[in-house]
Design an enzyme around this catalytic site. Structure first.
Site, PDB file in Angstrom:
ATOM      1  N   GLU A 114       0.825  -1.206   0.000  1.00  0.00           N
ATOM      2  CA  GLU A 114       0.000   0.000   0.000  1.00  0.00           C
ATOM      3  C   GLU A 114       0.859   1.256   0.000  1.00  0.00           C
ATOM      4  O   GLU A 114       0.462   2.287  -0.549  1.00  0.00           O
ATOM      5  CB  GLU A 114      -0.941   0.013   1.203  1.00  0.00           C
ATOM      6  N   HIS A 165      -9.990  -5.795   9.213  1.00  0.00           N
ATOM      7  CA  HIS A 165     -10.640  -5.559   7.922  1.00  0.00           C
ATOM      8  C   HIS A 165     -11.993  -4.885   8.098  1.00  0.00           C
ATOM      9  O   HIS A 165     -12.831  -4.938   7.216  1.00  0.00           O
ATOM     10  CB  HIS A 165     -10.855  -6.886   7.176  1.00  0.00           C
TER      11      HIS A 165
END
Lengths: 333, 441
Positions: free
Chosen positions: A65, A134
């Protein structure tokens, strides 16, 4: 104003449609993220985009990321308009340096000579049983960094209008989309010039007794609660800020002046959440003198989101929390 | 060291200072300790006053209105949680403070509909939300505005807030919400209606448009119909009245314990009435003769309990029917009773909702009635009249203690059943009500 032609589609398709339209309109728009090309996105959001725009514009990236956000900031500073996708909002932590210390600052530190027109798409929220890493809603972090804009659509139409406005905006825009809304259906304007102004608050349901300010999935829970309460003659006004930063406070303040009672709700943990900021701004405004009850904040509990579905539902506000909050404000409990 | 200490004293010409200093040096420890102790004592004697005392707890909105109308917020009783003063409380003061009301008796008054009437007073500019806005914008025109009678829309108002007391008149609010009374006890004293009439009713009376007079004729016909039915019932039936007292303490405790849980399931609050409906339905199954109709010289006992319960609405008394009450669980009963009441209050009911009762319950407890004797709702064979739940000294387990008690009376058509059946029925109701946890299963 012309009446826009509407088409029924899901929230996910509305985001894809908005991105696709912008990529057709402007060759500078590129899209990067993990598994967005061949695989079609972790949530199937970008299916077909690779075929239409090719590998140069729909780029599958390595699973890092930091590289995605860093690439996007650099590309944006040098003339492209990148849209990048985090598979889950939780992973923004890895891209934070590029976003916070570079992307958000460049325009200011270079005396306005640089612009960073990038969009960061961040699937957030709980409800899918995906576990603590998540399922977070981290919008408050992003709102705390001047230079970033933060938007969060709650309906398919808002999703399309906002993703287009975000791509056209010359600032880094964090586009927070709730995973549990992906399959939600709604009418979406077909017009490819339809955008929603960033920094505009919407009154989703008018009422006179209690104001509820909320966004994301909780908006729909609040509407359910309002429908339930309407049977008892209680009229709840529901306000959706849509843009969390810079937030348009005027409709909220006006609504509190009208109702005198306020509930602010979000899925994110209550401590340090956006709700606290909204409440503080209401209290600082002229609405203070019109408050007729203590303000209620409904927020996620200050715990990591459990993966067990029952527990997961227990740690974020539900429809009944809105109902009982309203009862409490009206002295019915 | 010593030199440094002594030298300033030598320079000083005052002998007093020397004396003091030397005294301190001589008795350093004991005197200081004493002084400290004294200080500590003082602190204990004069504790910091609680900052919450003497401060009115009021919402910002209430404070604003009080400021605008120059009302001392300390003088306003609050109706919110823990006595918090809310905007509605202040607005009420605004209306009544000029002293238009002639009522100044120190007596406590319990008012039924009259309280609503007063708050619906057209001079009460705050009673109607639309009026309120007009008033704030055009305060100069207030006098001409307020003299027009306002059509009262009781349904549109929030009943709860409207029923709160006006401190000047010293009313006791006695209905919680719009359902049954859940209060502990109310002292009923004389109701000076004459003085109340002067405050509002006469002023609303004179002007009447055509619609209102039409309404009036309809109402009288309804009343005529009711009158005929009542007289017929009284003429045709041979009534005996059986009264018993029920100890409601257990019901009260149980209700407190389960009310949250029940509310979460049924979405309505459970009330004493729900327990009574349950107990009645079960007792009727045991004494089917009480649950019979008398029509065309035939007695028809029923195997099902369709319970009618009298509901007072704005213009008439309505008896909606809860059908097949004998099969219901407690939660179902709370739900059905709540829904039925809601539909009656909002006038959603259909004729079918009012038909087919096999037994009727009439409750005037919320108006402070201890016991009474209702007229049988024909073709039912009997009617149960329910009084107020009050606290009384009773002998319980050999000791004089305060218990909550309620009187119920069964008016029984002697042609249908004899007193023995009625007594057994009341016995069953009493037994169930005094062991209310059995009603939950």
């Amino acid at each position: 104003m012309e009446i826009n032609e509407m088409k029924k589609m899901t929230y996910r398709d509305a985001i894809r449609l908005g991105m696709t339209e912008e990529m057709r309109r402007d060759d500078d728009v590129i899209f990067l993220g993990e598994d967005i090309g061949l695989y079609g996105g972790a949530f199937g959001l970008s299916e077909g985009m690779l075929d239409e725009f090719g590998e140069a514009r729909v780029m599958d990236t390595p699973i890092t990321e930091a590289a995605i956000v860093g690439t996007a900031v650099g590309a944006a500073a040098t003339g492209l308009r990148p849209v990048c996708e985090m598979m889950f909002m939780d992973f923004i932590t890895l891209g934070m340096d590029a976003l916070v210390n570079q992307g958000a600052k460049m325009h200011y530190m270079f005396g306005g000579q640089a612009a960073v027109p990038m969009v960061l798409r961040l699937p957030a929220g709980s409800g899918s049983g995906a576990g603590a890493q998540h399922s977070q809603s981290l919008e408050a972090w992003l709102c705390h960094v001047p230079g970033l804009k933060v938007v969060t659509p709650s309906t398919p139409a808002q999703a399309k209008g906002l993703i287009k406005a975000a791509i056209r905006d010359n600032n880094p825009v964090c586009f927070i989309e709730h995973k549990m809304l992906y399959k939600m259906e709604g009418l979406v304007p077909v017009d490819d010039e339809f955008t929603i102004e960033i920094g505009k608050t919407f009154v989703e349901r008018p009422g006179k007794d209690v104001t509820i300010v909320t966004y994301g999935t909780l908006l729909h829970k609040a509407i359910e609660a309002a429908e339930f309460l309407a049977e008892e003659g209680i009229e709840v006004e529901i306000i959706n800020p849509v843009t969390l930063y810079p937030m348009d406070m005027k409709p909220i303040v006006e609504s509190v002046i009208k109702t005198g009672r306020l509930i602010v709700a979000h899925e994110a943990s209550k401590t340090g959440g956006v709700g606290g900021e909204i409440v503080a701004r209401v209290v600082e405004s002229e609405a203070f003198d019109y408050l007729n009850a203590p303000i209620i904040r409904l927020g996620g509990l200050d715990v990591p989101i459990p993966y067990n579905k029952e527990l997961e539902a227990a740690v974020v506000p539900q429809r009944n929390d809105f109902v009982h909050g309203v009862y409490r404000l009206l002295n019915r409990e | 060291m010593e030199k440094e200490v002594i030298s300033p004293i030598e320079k000083s010409s005052s002998s007093e200072i020397i004396a003091e200093k030397s005294a301190k040096e001589l008795l350093p420890d004991s005197s200081q300790e004493k002084a400290q102790e004294e200080i500590q004592d003082e602190i204990e004697l004069k504790p910091e006053p609680d900052p919450r005392l003497e401060k009115a707890r009021a919402t910002p909105a209430a404070r604003r209105v009080a400021r605008e109308h120059q009302i001392n917020i300390q003088t306003i009783p609050g109706s919110g949680p823990n006595g918090r003063i809310q905007i509605e409380d202040v607005k009420r003061m605004v209306v009544f403070s000029p002293g238009h009301s002639g009522y100044s008796s120190p007596e406590t008054a319990v008012i039924g509909t009259a309280l609503e009437e007063i708050i619906g007073n057209p001079e009460n500019v705050f009673s109607d939300p639309i009026k309120e806005e007009i008033k704030e914008e055009k305060s100069e025109k207030r006098e001409t505005k307020i003299k027009k009678p306002v059509a009262m829309k009781p349904a549109a108002r929030n009943n709860k807030s409207e029923m709160m007391p006006n401190p000047k008149l010293d009313f006791v609010p006695f209905v919680e919400g719009e359902v049954e009374p859940l209060r502990e006890e109310i002292i009923v004293k004389s109701v000076p209606l004459s003085s109340l009439e002067k405050t509002s009713f006469e002023k609303t009376a004179p002007e009447k448009n055509e619609q209102q007079s039409e309404n009036k004729t309809i109402l009288t016909e309804k009343r005529k119909d009711i009158a005929e039915r009542m007289v017929r019932s009284n003429l045709e039936t041979a009534v005996i009245t059986l009264t018993t007292e029920i100890d409601m303490t257990e019901v009260k405790d149980l209700r407190k314990k389960i009310s949250k849980k029940i509310e979460s399931q049924a979405h309505f609050r459970c009330t004493y009435t729900d327990f009574l409906l349950m107990a009645t339905a079960r007792a009727l199954m045991k004494q089917p003769i009480i649950n019979s109709s008398f029509e065309n010289d035939e007695i028809i006992p029923h195997a099902y309990a369709n319970l009618g319960f009298a509901v007072d609405t704005d213009d008439e008394m309505i008896i909606p029917v809860i059908k097949n009450a004998q099969d219901m669980s407690f939660v179902e009963m709370v739900k059905r009773r709540g829904e039925t009441l809601k539909s009656v209050k909002n006038k959603y009911y259909t004729p079918e909702n009012l038909e087919g009762s096999t037994f009727t319950i009439s409750n005037l407890g919320m108006y402070g009635i201890l016991e009474f004797s209702a007229i049988i709702n024909q073709p039912n064979g009997a009617i149960l009249s329910v009084g107020e739940v009050v606290q009384r000294v009773r002998v319980h387990q050999g000791e004089a203690v305060i218990r909550s008690v309620m009187k119920i009376s069964l008016n029984l058509d002697r042609r249908v059943a004899d007193g023995m059946a009625g007594a057994k029925f009341l016995q069953d109701v009493k037994a169930d009500m005094e062991n209310p946890s059995l009603l939950l299963f």
